[in-house]
Scaffold this active site. Structure first.
Site, PDB file in Angstrom:
ATOM      1  N   ARG A   8       0.861  -1.183   0.000  1.00 49.80           N
ATOM      2  CA  ARG A   8       0.000   0.000   0.000  1.00 49.80           C
ATOM      3  C   ARG A   8       0.894   1.230   0.000  1.00 49.80           C
ATOM      4  O   ARG A   8       2.057   1.177   0.405  1.00 49.80           O
ATOM      5  CB  ARG A   8      -0.928   0.023   1.212  1.00 49.80           C
ATOM      6  CG  ARG A   8      -0.229   0.251   2.545  1.00 49.80           C
ATOM      7  CD  ARG A   8      -1.233   0.266   3.688  1.00 49.80           C
ATOM      8  NE  ARG A   8      -0.610   0.434   4.993  1.00 49.80           N
ATOM      9  CZ  ARG A   8      -0.333   1.606   5.552  1.00 49.80           C
ATOM     10  NH1 ARG A   8      -0.651   2.732   4.911  1.00 49.80           N
ATOM     11  NH2 ARG A   8       0.237   1.687   6.741  1.00 49.80           N
ATOM     12  N   SER A 189       5.604   5.903  -2.709  1.00 50.71           N
ATOM     13  CA  SER A 189       6.643   5.337  -3.579  1.00 50.71           C
ATOM     14  C   SER A 189       7.871   4.858  -2.805  1.00 50.71           C
ATOM     15  O   SER A 189       8.967   4.776  -3.348  1.00 50.71           O
ATOM     16  CB  SER A 189       7.068   6.353  -4.660  1.00 50.71           C
ATOM     17  OG  SER A 189       5.959   6.745  -5.451  1.00 50.71           O
ATOM     18  N   ARG A 190       7.664   4.536  -1.544  1.00 49.74           N
ATOM     19  CA  ARG A 190       8.725   4.013  -0.676  1.00 49.74           C
ATOM     20  C   ARG A 190       9.873   5.008  -0.459  1.00 49.74           C
ATOM     21  O   ARG A 190      10.952   4.620  -0.041  1.00 49.74           O
ATOM     22  CB  ARG A 190       9.285   2.690  -1.226  1.00 49.74           C
ATOM     23  CG  ARG A 190       8.274   1.540  -1.249  1.00 49.74           C
ATOM     24  CD  ARG A 190       7.695   1.324   0.152  1.00 49.74           C
ATOM     25  NE  ARG A 190       6.896   0.109   0.261  1.00 49.74           N
ATOM     26  CZ  ARG A 190       5.572   0.083   0.213  1.00 49.74           C
ATOM     27  NH1 ARG A 190       4.897   1.216  -0.012  1.00 49.74           N
ATOM     28  NH2 ARG A 190       4.920  -1.037   0.375  1.00 49.74           N
ATOM     29  N   LEU A 191       9.621   6.288  -0.723  1.00 48.41           N
ATOM     30  CA  LEU A 191      10.634   7.314  -0.453  1.00 48.41           C
ATOM     31  C   LEU A 191      10.384   7.882   0.944  1.00 48.41           C
ATOM     32  O   LEU A 191      10.008   9.046   1.117  1.00 48.41           O
ATOM     33  CB  LEU A 191      10.592   8.401  -1.534  1.00 48.41           C
ATOM     34  CG  LEU A 191      10.961   7.925  -2.939  1.00 48.41           C
ATOM     35  CD1 LEU A 191      10.833   9.069  -3.947  1.00 48.41           C
ATOM     36  CD2 LEU A 191      12.388   7.367  -2.957  1.00 48.41           C
TER      37      LEU A 191
END
Length: 211
Positions: A8, A189-191
């Site tokens: 997610r 975005s996993r940043l």
């Protein structure tokens, strides 16, 4: 079972250096307050990682009972597996997984026993059933049936039927003294945003880490 497609997006406002308190303890207090206000179930539940002389990592969930500038305190049986590992290697890591807020906090540092006075103060505040439970359980030891445990409960209740339940000599607190604390805030975005505090002789070094 392939669960590789479970994911997610972490939606949040993010975390900047300007948002952080210069003290990691005060920053933790802010986030802990947010977790309570958000209705996170047992926000004081933390994963406690230890490793004994065999270097095998061990992990379990315990409850944080007190924190201040000196460290983070939990209580246990001094004969338990975790206590044995701490005796062999007095270092630990803590993890607070506040997933509902897209946050987690990691704390690492040496471990020390709290004073008997601190243990007594907390033990005296516990419900009587929990006090009796501390006397009953030889934590982490093998037992052949629950019936034996229940028999011991009845025995301890009879033993302390009059007056207060005293503090067991084999039960008390540990304090994890933080040398490193990391605050993690999930982002799209996993940043993700990650900041660590590292203890220095003159205070705390604060630096951003790559996600």
């Amino acid at each position: 079972m392939d669960i590789g497609d479970m994911r997610r997006e972490f939606e949040s406002e993010g975390l900047d250096r300007d948002h952080l308190d210069d003290s990691p303890i005060r920053q933790f207090e802010h986030w802990f307050h947010d977790a309570r206000e958000a209705g996170i179930l047992e926000p004081n539940a933390m994963s406690l990682a230890t490793a004994g002389s065999d270097s095998q990592p061990d992990l379990r969930t315990v409850l944080l009972k007190y924190f201040d500038d000196k460290g983070f305190v939990f209580y246990t049986n001094y004969g338990s597996r975790k206590a044995g590992e701490i005796d062999q290697n007095p270092k630990a890591a803590l993890l607070f997984p506040w997933i509902g807020l897209n946050r987690q906090v990691i704390i690492q540092g040496p471990v020390e026993k709290v004073s008997k006075a601190e243990s007594l103060r907390y033990f005296s505040s516990r419900p009587r059933g929990s006090q009796i439970g501390a006397w009953v359980s030889e934590q982490s030891k093998v037992i052949t049936s629950r019936g034996l445990l229940e028999q011991k409960v009845a025995e301890i209740k009879r033993r302390f039927s009059q007056g207060d339940v005293p503090l067991p000599s084999f039960w008390g607190g540990y304090r994890v003294v933080p040398e490193r604390i990391e605050f993690w805030q999930g982002r799209p975005s996993r940043l993700h945003d990650r900041f660590e505090y590292l203890r220095q002789d003159d205070g705390w070094l604060i630096q951003r880490l790559q996600p």
